[in-house]
Motif scaffolding. Structure first.
Motif, PDB file in Angstrom:
ATOM      1  N   CYS A   1       0.859  -1.192   0.000  1.00 44.97           N
ATOM      2  CA  CYS A   1       0.000   0.000   0.000  1.00 44.97           C
ATOM      3  C   CYS A   1       0.890   1.235   0.000  1.00 44.97           C
ATOM      4  O   CYS A   1       1.714   1.435   0.894  1.00 44.97           O
ATOM      5  N   ILE A   2       0.704   2.069  -1.021  1.00 51.06           N
ATOM      6  CA  ILE A   2       1.558   3.246  -1.207  1.00 51.06           C
ATOM      7  C   ILE A   2       1.431   4.213  -0.021  1.00 51.06           C
ATOM      8  O   ILE A   2       2.420   4.823   0.396  1.00 51.06           O
ATOM      9  N   PHE A   3       0.224   4.348   0.547  1.00 51.68           N
ATOM     10  CA  PHE A   3       0.051   5.289   1.657  1.00 51.68           C
ATOM     11  C   PHE A   3       0.617   4.718   2.963  1.00 51.68           C
ATOM     12  O   PHE A   3       1.145   5.471   3.787  1.00 51.68           O
TER      13      PHE A   3
ATOM     14  N   ILE B   1       8.416   5.755   1.358  1.00 50.01           N
ATOM     15  CA  ILE B   1       8.268   6.640   0.192  1.00 50.01           C
ATOM     16  C   ILE B   1       8.256   8.066   0.740  1.00 50.01           C
ATOM     17  O   ILE B   1       7.550   8.342   1.711  1.00 50.01           O
ATOM     18  N   PRO B   2       9.044   8.968   0.140  1.00 51.66           N
ATOM     19  CA  PRO B   2       9.072  10.340   0.648  1.00 51.66           C
ATOM     20  C   PRO B   2       7.768  11.086   0.352  1.00 51.66           C
ATOM     21  O   PRO B   2       7.096  10.805  -0.649  1.00 51.66           O
TER      22      PRO B   2
ATOM     23  N   LYS C   1       1.125  16.603   1.315  1.00 52.24           N
ATOM     24  CA  LYS C   1       0.693  17.249   0.078  1.00 52.24           C
ATOM     25  C   LYS C   1       0.480  16.212  -1.023  1.00 52.24           C
ATOM     26  O   LYS C   1       1.300  15.296  -1.182  1.00 52.24           O
ATOM     27  N   ASP C   2      -0.616  16.378  -1.772  1.00 49.56           N
ATOM     28  CA  ASP C   2      -0.877  15.501  -2.911  1.00 49.56           C
ATOM     29  C   ASP C   2       0.188  15.749  -3.975  1.00 49.56           C
ATOM     30  O   ASP C   2       0.543  16.889  -4.272  1.00 49.56           O
TER      31      ASP C   2
END
Ligand code: 5GP
Ligand code: ZN
Length: 112
Positions: free
Chosen positions: A4-6, A14-15, A29-30
């Motif tokens: 899951c990326i989030f 993941i930065p 931030k999106d």
């Protein structure tokens, strides 16, 4: 949750540009903003979508909305106004299946 990326953003695998964090939620931030301010607010617990809210995990949703006003202040849009959006499922265009609330503002927003 693996894959899951989030969850990877929560775990710093993941930065991301984090604007708020506490023990229950994180806001960042999106990567592809649709407005001058576009922040995603997510629970640290992996909940796939709004369809997976239960009596047990529902308090984090209240916490997200109670914190959204603070995040709006951090982003400087508390007076100008903002929109909070949740996309749930295919017809809404949900692309990331870790429930998130878009906090969007910084310009006049069109509706729908
Ligand atoms: P949805 O369409 O599922 O409601 O929204 C997913 C949002 O996540 C999109 O606005 C997209 O730009 C954003 N997004 C997808 N991957 C990443 C990422 O790796 N980092 C950040 N910061 N945003 C992401
Ligand atoms: Zn997740």
């Amino acid at each position: 949750m693996d894959n899951c990326i989030f969850c990877k953003i929560i775990n710093r695998e993941i930065p991301s540009d984090i604007v708020y964090e506490d023990d229950k939620i994180i806001a960042f931030k999106d990567v592809n903003p649709v407005a001058p301010v576009h922040v995603l607010i997510i629970p640290k617990e992996h909940i796939a979508s709004a369809m997976d809210i239960t009596e047990e995990n529902a308090p984090v949703v209240a916490h997200i909305f109670n914190t959204a006003k603070k995040i709006a202040e951090i982003m400087g849009i508390e007076k100008s106004g903002f929109r909070i959006v949740n996309n749930c499922g295919e017809n809404a265009g949900q692309t990331v299946f870790h429930m998130h609330f878009h906090l969007i503002g910084g310009k006049t927003l069109l509706w729908p």
